[in-house]
Design a protein around this motif. Sequence first.
Motif, mmCIF file in Angstrom:
data_model
loop_
_atom_site.group_PDB
_atom_site.id
_atom_site.type_symbol
_atom_site.label_atom_id
_atom_site.label_comp_id
_atom_site.label_asym_id
_atom_site.label_seq_id
_atom_site.Cartn_x
_atom_site.Cartn_y
_atom_site.Cartn_z
ATOM 1 N N LYS A 197 -76.689 -3.096 -11.923
ATOM 2 C CA LYS A 197 -77.121 -2.448 -13.162
ATOM 3 C C LYS A 197 -78.117 -1.317 -12.908
ATOM 4 N N TYR A 215 -76.086 1.750 -11.820
ATOM 5 C CA TYR A 215 -75.328 2.258 -12.969
ATOM 6 C C TYR A 215 -76.235 2.969 -13.967
ATOM 7 N N GLN A 216 -77.410 2.387 -14.177
ATOM 8 C CA GLN A 216 -78.352 3.029 -15.103
ATOM 9 C C GLN A 216 -78.802 4.383 -14.563
ATOM 10 N N SER A 217 -79.054 4.440 -13.252
ATOM 11 C CA SER A 217 -79.487 5.698 -12.639
ATOM 12 C C SER A 217 -78.409 6.771 -12.753
ATOM 13 N N ASP A 267 -76.050 6.863 -14.992
ATOM 14 C CA ASP A 267 -75.955 7.206 -16.415
ATOM 15 C C ASP A 267 -77.032 8.221 -16.792
ATOM 16 N N GLU A 268 -78.226 8.024 -16.273
ATOM 17 C CA GLU A 268 -79.329 8.947 -16.578
ATOM 18 C C GLU A 268 -79.080 10.319 -15.946
#
Length: 703
Positions: free
Chosen positions: A637, A640-642, A644-645
């Motif tokens: 996660k 994936y968050q990185s 996405d950002e």
Amino acid sequence: MSTSTQIHQQTDPAKNQLGNSSDCSSLGPMTDPLEQAVEDGPSEKKRVDELLVGAELAPAQSLWTTEASGSVQLRMDELCPEQPITVHQMFIASIQKYGSLPALATKRGNKWEKVSFSEYYQHCRMAAKGFLKLGLERFHSVAILGFNSAEWFISAVGAIFAGGIMTGIYSTNSPDACCYVASDSRANIIVVENQKQLDKILQVQDKLPHFKAIVQYSGSLQDKLPNLYSWEEFMGLGLEVSDQELDDIINSQRANQCCILIYTSGTTGTPKGVMLSHDNITWTAHHASMAGDMQPAETRQESLVSYLPLSHIAAQIYDLWTGIQWGELVHFAQPDALKGTLIDTLREVTPSAHMGVPRVWEKIMEKIKEEISRCGYMKRKLVTWAMSVSLEANQRLTKDEEKSFLFTLADSLVLQKLRAELGFSCCEKFFSGAAPIGSETLQFFLSLNIRLYEAYGMSESTGPHFMSCSKAYRFLSCGKVVPGCRYKLANIGADGIGEVCFWGRNVFMGFLNLENKTKEALDEDGWLHSGDLGKVDEDGFLYITGRIKELIITAGGENIPPLPIEDAVKQELPIISNAMLIGDKRKFLSLLLTIKCTTNQETMEPTDVLSLEALEYCQRLGSQATKVSDIIGGKDKLVYQSIDEGIARVNSRATSNAQRIQKWIILGKDFSIVGGELGPTLKLRRSVVLQMYNSEIESFYRE
């Protein structure tokens, strides 16, 4: 879309056998043919003088042809008034000036063995006689399949001397792909490197209607087969053919006739045979290299390393033909150069100029980053400081501005040593070509005080039509048009972007046996349409913005070039190896991503193990991932968050909502030549990727 057009122009500112196949220098002393002509008397001197007379042109009715035996009108005008010459005449002129200088260097054990230009020429003559003895027919091809070597060069030049057409086959080709090129080019003789390449031809030789013989230039023959010759046997055949027979063929050649076939890599369909004339080769070798500031040997002998595929026009012009034109010393890398030994060779040779495709420069960049990350804290801080000083200075430095003391200090204390570690201690010119290069890579090398000079062109323009150099450099630009050439932008839009079109002596003859494809590439006035989109600034610097065929036209009708967006994503997210934008005829944009990973050095396949740069990226996020499989499918996660950002930051700079990326996926494996996603020059094969990952793409757009 405007249909206006802007046209721009720039004015011009072996008589002995080769010996053992593993030793190109195991010969008796070679005699300079021009000196020998004087010793042999008036008749022989007259023969050589005749070879130096400017080439006549064969009758031609058009600027193009699709027949191997055809001839074309040359684009001679006030910008290109030079007398056309054949490849043989170019070589003769060079050995007059450079005959005693070393031309080719091959490493045997721990020693670099060198061949002079005079010896090189004689080897080419002997190879030409060997081809004639094996039955090479006029305007049929000699196909060459293998890694760069002296034998590759000698076979190439010898094939042309013998009146044939030299055709390279990518060493990564499958047997069927080899069969296609050999059959299409009407190959009489196929020169192969080793048993691995020989096996490909043996599988398909019965499908080759013009096939007569195979020559193997490296390693011993495992089996004695009919019409299969070792290099020693082949060169010995030339002793049975007279000089007069060869000279008659050489003298019959015309500068506006075909001598080379370059097959396109097939990224957008079946490979096409690009027909190049003697004049295409000799004119381009002279003028494009001058635009790149390559020096003639009487000023300074340039030294370079040959390792990129010679089947591609970029390496062939840079390594082979420019080498003859200017008397350069060409060192041959080891066959496993791209598996890691290239830098070792560069350190030994310390070339004066070096060329790489973008992916090679990226790999060097990744290796340097890994080495820096392994340094101790203080050394890493020092290197980072020096690189930041260099980047800032190079980004704002004008041509005439003096370098600051701080910049000079950083370079002398740190960066010179870094460049020396790469083998670039004597290198003054660094070139990139064959595909667009990303801004991250360009900036990284600026931080090492290395300017990567982009060359832009295509097989159909005999390589570079635009060149960057120290006198013509702008960040992200391909430089200016080669002197003597012209260009125009067709169908220019409101943003100043149009299709780049070429005119000049470097423009090809046509596609072999493909009249419709030739007419698609050349308009009625003879302009070559590149299919690339670009814009030109007020000083004449070209910037490529994308390819027409790669242009994404959304369901809403908006035209979106994918390259700038893909480049922006990779710059924001250093964990990403490849990014491919999707969205043609779709309601929104989506993105395929691959993670940087290590490569199996034997098979060159991407592995599941993260590269050091990707690993450090994960660690900075607090992620424990060490493999690609630890990340994909949303398992990690934090990563994936990185991502996405990072994509959100790219979207924030989008010029319209249609240019925003709405969905993305990380694929389980990086792109590679072996996997089929990359072509032989490491260029992305978009159509192949679309087919391979169709189910993933369709999942983006299910309601």
